[in-house]
Design a protein around this motif. Structure first.
Motif, PDB file in Angstrom:
ATOM      1  N   LEU A  21      49.732  27.118  32.690  1.00  0.00           N
ATOM      2  CA  LEU A  21      49.598  25.722  32.268  1.00  0.00           C
ATOM      3  C   LEU A  21      49.355  25.570  30.760  1.00  0.00           C
ATOM      4  CD1 LEU A  21      47.589  24.064  35.193  1.00  0.00           C
ATOM      5  CD2 LEU A  21      50.022  23.863  34.635  1.00  0.00           C
ATOM      6  N   PRO A  22      48.563  26.429  30.100  1.00  0.00           N
ATOM      7  CA  PRO A  22      48.413  26.274  28.640  1.00  0.00           C
ATOM      8  C   PRO A  22      49.730  26.397  27.889  1.00  0.00           C
ATOM      9  CG  PRO A  22      46.655  27.653  29.516  1.00  0.00           C
ATOM     10  CD  PRO A  22      47.608  27.440  30.635  1.00  0.00           C
ATOM     11  N   GLU A  23      50.605  27.336  28.330  1.00  0.00           N
ATOM     12  CA  GLU A  23      51.895  27.457  27.668  1.00  0.00           C
ATOM     13  C   GLU A  23      52.761  26.226  27.919  1.00  0.00           C
ATOM     14  OE1 GLU A  23      50.350  29.815  29.176  1.00  0.00           O
ATOM     15  OE2 GLU A  23      50.187  31.412  27.677  1.00  0.00           O
ATOM     16  N   LEU A  24      52.713  25.697  29.156  1.00  0.00           N
ATOM     17  CA  LEU A  24      53.473  24.486  29.450  1.00  0.00           C
ATOM     18  C   LEU A  24      52.952  23.293  28.655  1.00  0.00           C
ATOM     19  CD1 LEU A  24      53.851  24.805  33.353  1.00  0.00           C
ATOM     20  CD2 LEU A  24      55.620  25.168  31.616  1.00  0.00           C
ATOM     21  N   ALA A  25      51.628  23.226  28.451  1.00  0.00           N
ATOM     22  CA  ALA A  25      51.043  22.128  27.685  1.00  0.00           C
ATOM     23  C   ALA A  25      51.469  22.170  26.225  1.00  0.00           C
ATOM     24  CB  ALA A  25      49.515  22.170  27.783  1.00  0.00           C
ATOM     25  N   GLU A  26      51.762  23.349  25.724  1.00  0.00           N
ATOM     26  CA  GLU A  26      52.224  23.487  24.345  1.00  0.00           C
ATOM     27  C   GLU A  26      53.740  23.368  24.232  1.00  0.00           C
ATOM     28  OE1 GLU A  26      50.704  27.194  22.997  1.00  0.00           O
ATOM     29  OE2 GLU A  26      48.704  26.381  22.554  1.00  0.00           O
ATOM     30  N   GLY A  27      54.423  23.050  25.329  1.00  0.00           N
ATOM     31  CA  GLY A  27      55.864  22.840  25.291  1.00  0.00           C
ATOM     32  C   GLY A  27      56.692  24.078  25.510  1.00  0.00           C
ATOM     33  N   GLN A  28      56.068  25.175  25.916  1.00  0.00           N
ATOM     34  CA  GLN A  28      56.813  26.413  26.145  1.00  0.00           C
ATOM     35  C   GLN A  28      57.301  26.465  27.591  1.00  0.00           C
ATOM     36  OE1 GLN A  28      54.510  29.824  24.979  1.00  0.00           O
ATOM     37  NE2 GLN A  28      53.770  28.846  23.094  1.00  0.00           N
ATOM     38  N   PRO A  29      58.479  27.037  27.833  1.00  0.00           N
ATOM     39  CA  PRO A  29      58.982  27.124  29.208  1.00  0.00           C
ATOM     40  C   PRO A  29      58.309  28.269  29.965  1.00  0.00           C
ATOM     41  CG  PRO A  29      60.543  28.125  27.695  1.00  0.00           C
ATOM     42  CD  PRO A  29      59.445  27.557  26.844  1.00  0.00           C
ATOM     43  N   LEU A  30      58.476  28.216  31.270  1.00  0.00           N
ATOM     44  CA  LEU A  30      57.963  29.314  32.094  1.00  0.00           C
ATOM     45  C   LEU A  30      58.780  30.573  31.840  1.00  0.00           C
ATOM     46  CD1 LEU A  30      57.367  27.497  35.504  1.00  0.00           C
ATOM     47  CD2 LEU A  30      55.615  28.468  34.007  1.00  0.00           C
ATOM     48  N   PRO A  31      58.153  31.728  31.820  1.00  0.00           N
ATOM     49  CA  PRO A  31      58.914  32.972  31.640  1.00  0.00           C
ATOM     50  C   PRO A  31      59.727  33.281  32.901  1.00  0.00           C
ATOM     51  CG  PRO A  31      56.621  33.467  32.084  1.00  0.00           C
ATOM     52  CD  PRO A  31      56.703  31.977  31.943  1.00  0.00           C
ATOM     53  N   PRO A  32      60.681  34.163  32.802  1.00  0.00           N
ATOM     54  CA  PRO A  32      61.496  34.514  33.998  1.00  0.00           C
ATOM     55  C   PRO A  32      60.659  35.006  35.168  1.00  0.00           C
ATOM     56  CG  PRO A  32      62.524  35.332  31.983  1.00  0.00           C
ATOM     57  CD  PRO A  32      61.184  34.824  31.582  1.00  0.00           C
ATOM     58  N   ALA A  33      59.536  35.692  34.870  1.00  0.00           N
ATOM     59  CA  ALA A  33      58.726  36.220  35.969  1.00  0.00           C
ATOM     60  C   ALA A  33      58.056  35.109  36.756  1.00  0.00           C
ATOM     61  CB  ALA A  33      57.675  37.179  35.420  1.00  0.00           C
ATOM     62  N   ALA A  34      57.902  33.914  36.166  1.00  0.00           N
ATOM     63  CA  ALA A  34      57.256  32.794  36.859  1.00  0.00           C
ATOM     64  C   ALA A  34      58.225  31.656  37.118  1.00  0.00           C
ATOM     65  CB  ALA A  34      56.067  32.299  36.042  1.00  0.00           C
ATOM     66  N   ALA A  35      59.522  31.906  37.072  1.00  0.00           N
ATOM     67  CA  ALA A  35      60.520  30.850  37.249  1.00  0.00           C
ATOM     68  C   ALA A  35      60.451  30.229  38.636  1.00  0.00           C
ATOM     69  CB  ALA A  35      61.921  31.407  36.989  1.00  0.00           C
ATOM     70  N   HIS A  36      59.978  30.991  39.622  1.00  0.00           N
ATOM     71  CA  HIS A  36      59.903  30.452  40.982  1.00  0.00           C
ATOM     72  C   HIS A  36      58.848  29.358  41.115  1.00  0.00           C
ATOM     73  CE1 HIS A  36      56.825  33.593  40.675  1.00  0.00           C
ATOM     74  NE2 HIS A  36      56.198  32.978  41.673  1.00  0.00           N
ATOM     75  N   LEU A  37      57.969  29.193  40.087  1.00  0.00           N
ATOM     76  CA  LEU A  37      56.936  28.160  40.142  1.00  0.00           C
ATOM     77  C   LEU A  37      57.408  26.824  39.590  1.00  0.00           C
ATOM     78  CD1 LEU A  37      53.922  30.328  38.871  1.00  0.00           C
ATOM     79  CD2 LEU A  37      54.409  29.662  41.236  1.00  0.00           C
ATOM     80  N   ALA A  38      58.624  26.780  39.063  1.00  0.00           N
ATOM     81  CA  ALA A  38      59.116  25.540  38.464  1.00  0.00           C
ATOM     82  C   ALA A  38      59.227  24.429  39.492  1.00  0.00           C
ATOM     83  CB  ALA A  38      60.468  25.788  37.799  1.00  0.00           C
ATOM     84  N   ALA A  39      59.544  24.773  40.733  1.00  0.00           N
ATOM     85  CA  ALA A  39      59.679  23.745  41.772  1.00  0.00           C
ATOM     86  C   ALA A  39      58.324  23.293  42.298  1.00  0.00           C
ATOM     87  CB  ALA A  39      60.536  24.274  42.927  1.00  0.00           C
ATOM     88  N   HIS A  40      57.265  24.064  42.028  1.00  0.00           N
ATOM     89  CA  HIS A  40      55.944  23.697  42.561  1.00  0.00           C
ATOM     90  C   HIS A  40      55.314  22.554  41.774  1.00  0.00           C
ATOM     91  CE1 HIS A  40      51.860  24.103  44.147  1.00  0.00           C
ATOM     92  NE2 HIS A  40      51.442  24.129  42.878  1.00  0.00           N
ATOM     93  N   LEU A  41      55.494  22.527  40.457  1.00  0.00           N
ATOM     94  CA  LEU A  41      54.807  21.544  39.617  1.00  0.00           C
ATOM     95  C   LEU A  41      55.162  20.098  39.972  1.00  0.00           C
ATOM     96  CD1 LEU A  41      52.892  21.042  37.253  1.00  0.00           C
ATOM     97  CD2 LEU A  41      54.824  21.285  35.702  1.00  0.00           C
ATOM     98  N   PRO A  42      56.444  19.718  40.144  1.00  0.00           N
ATOM     99  CA  PRO A  42      56.741  18.305  40.480  1.00  0.00           C
ATOM    100  C   PRO A  42      56.165  17.870  41.821  1.00  0.00           C
ATOM    101  CG  PRO A  42      58.705  19.434  39.683  1.00  0.00           C
ATOM    102  CD  PRO A  42      57.683  20.495  39.942  1.00  0.00           C
ATOM    103  N   ALA A  43      55.886  18.798  42.702  1.00  0.00           N
ATOM    104  CA  ALA A  43      55.388  18.446  44.033  1.00  0.00           C
ATOM    105  C   ALA A  43      53.877  18.564  44.163  1.00  0.00           C
ATOM    106  CB  ALA A  43      56.057  19.333  45.093  1.00  0.00           C
ATOM    107  N   CYS A  44      53.178  18.946  43.088  1.00  0.00           N
ATOM    108  CA  CYS A  44      51.730  19.168  43.165  1.00  0.00           C
ATOM    109  C   CYS A  44      50.996  18.219  42.225  1.00  0.00           C
ATOM    110  CB  CYS A  44      51.407  20.625  42.835  1.00  0.00           C
ATOM    111  SG  CYS A  44      49.641  21.005  42.971  1.00  0.00           S
ATOM    112  N   PRO A  45      50.361  17.172  42.722  1.00  0.00           N
ATOM    113  CA  PRO A  45      49.625  16.237  41.845  1.00  0.00           C
ATOM    114  C   PRO A  45      48.466  16.905  41.110  1.00  0.00           C
ATOM    115  CG  PRO A  45      50.026  15.264  44.011  1.00  0.00           C
ATOM    116  CD  PRO A  45      50.384  16.711  44.123  1.00  0.00           C
ATOM    117  N   ALA A  46      47.803  17.859  41.761  1.00  0.00           N
ATOM    118  CA  ALA A  46      46.654  18.508  41.117  1.00  0.00           C
ATOM    119  C   ALA A  46      47.091  19.272  39.870  1.00  0.00           C
ATOM    120  CB  ALA A  46      45.965  19.449  42.099  1.00  0.00           C
ATOM    121  N   CYS A  47      48.182  20.014  39.958  1.00  0.00           N
ATOM    122  CA  CYS A  47      48.677  20.747  38.790  1.00  0.00           C
ATOM    123  C   CYS A  47      49.173  19.796  37.711  1.00  0.00           C
ATOM    124  CB  CYS A  47      49.799  21.703  39.217  1.00  0.00           C
ATOM    125  SG  CYS A  47      49.232  23.105  40.204  1.00  0.00           S
TER     126      CYS A  47
END
Length: 300
Positions: A21-47
């Motif tokens: 989340l700190p990298e995302l807050a600074e405008g950086q994309p998710l690395p390839p190792a965490a690309a599978h989490l991209a679909a989780h953020l739009p569906a999770c209000p807490a995140c």
């Protein structure tokens, strides 16, 4: 069947995404190792809430001006530095001689000093050699001084050193010339920083030059240096009112905070109305409004 409440705090995907989340807050994309989490953020209000809070926190931190030491601390440091210089001067052989009323040091001390510096075995012969060399240098120096005096008394002689110093441009002229040239903020900054050492008489025009620089110079660092120089010249009766009038004109947070600190140091109660307005000014940074409130608490 017992229903299971899925708390997002304990969701493995939330825990894994929280690391990025700190990298995302600074405008950086998710690395390839965490690309599978991209679909989780739009569906999770807490995140999403945590990401929004991090972005707001980073924006607030970026908006804060750098912390500046109080002017009183800088004055105390300068006084401490001057005291240490005086101690070193007093501990030197010249200072010890001056403490003895200008009398020469004892011969034993002179002999030890010569032995330490020259490392000579035969002290008497080397001392005579140095005396002859010193006499020669003294004769040359006397001749040079007499030549300068005779040349100065002749028609068309060059001006004395004092007249040369007086012929130098004033601080106002130097600052005006530096402002006409692009990219000379560093030169103006150097001139303003040296100004307190040049002010030796009451009602010196350099004080008005510093006030004008504080009000009108386009570079905030130069205005900041002008404010600090004026604080060092606070014995001049024009400094206090000028700092009070300068506060509403400033928009740079560093200059505003330094001015507030200076007004508190000078106990300028005439600045209370300006501080009240700045403390309630919505477009001012929170750190500036807080500094204005603290200044009011010390002046009222």
């Amino acid at each position: 069947m017992n229903s299971i409440n899925k708390n997002p705090t304990f969701d493995p995907a939330c825990a894994e995404l929280r690391l990025w989340l700190p990298e995302l807050a600074e405008g950086q994309p998710l690395p390839p190792a965490a690309a599978h989490l991209a679909a989780h953020l739009p569906a999770c209000p807490a995140c999403q809430i945590e990401l929004a809070e991090l972005r707001q926190l980073f924006n607030d931190l970026d908006a804060l001006p750098p912390e500046l030491p109080p002017l009183t601390m800088r004055d105390d440091f300068q006084a401490l530095l001057n005291e240490e210089k005086a101690k070193l001067a007093a501990a030197s052989p010249a200072g010890l001689s001056a403490q003895r009323g200008g009398q020469a040091l004892p011969p034993a001390f002179q002999a030890n000093s010569i032995n330490q510096k020259l490392g000579a075995r035969n002290q008497e012969s080397q001392t005579q050699t140095w005396l002859r060399m010193a006499a020669s240098v003294a004769l040359v120096a006397i001749g040079a001084v007499l030549g300068l005096l005779l040349r100065g008394s002749a028609p068309g002689a060059s001006a004395p050193l004092a007249q040369v110093e007086e012929s130098r441009p004033s601080l106002s002229v130097q600052l005006a010339a530096a402002r006409q040239q692009p990219g000379t903020a560093s030169q103006r900054l150097q001139l303003v920083s040296q100004a307190p050492a040049l002010v030796t008489e009451p009602n010196d025009p350099a004080v008005l030059t510093l006030i004008h620089t504080l009000d009108t110079d386009p570079n905030p660092n130069v205005r900041l240096a002008a404010c600090e120089a004026l604080v060092r010249l606070r014995q001049d009766p024009r400094v206090g009112p000028a700092l009070v009038e300068a506060l509403p004109l400033q928009t740079d947070p560093n200059v505003q905070i330094t001015l507030i600190d200076a007004l508190v140091t000078l106990r300028e109660k005439r600045a209370v109305p300006s501080l009240e307005q700045l403390a309630k000014k919505p477009e001012a940074l929170p750190a500036v409004r807080l500094q204005a409130e603290n200044g009011l608490g010390q002046l009222i």
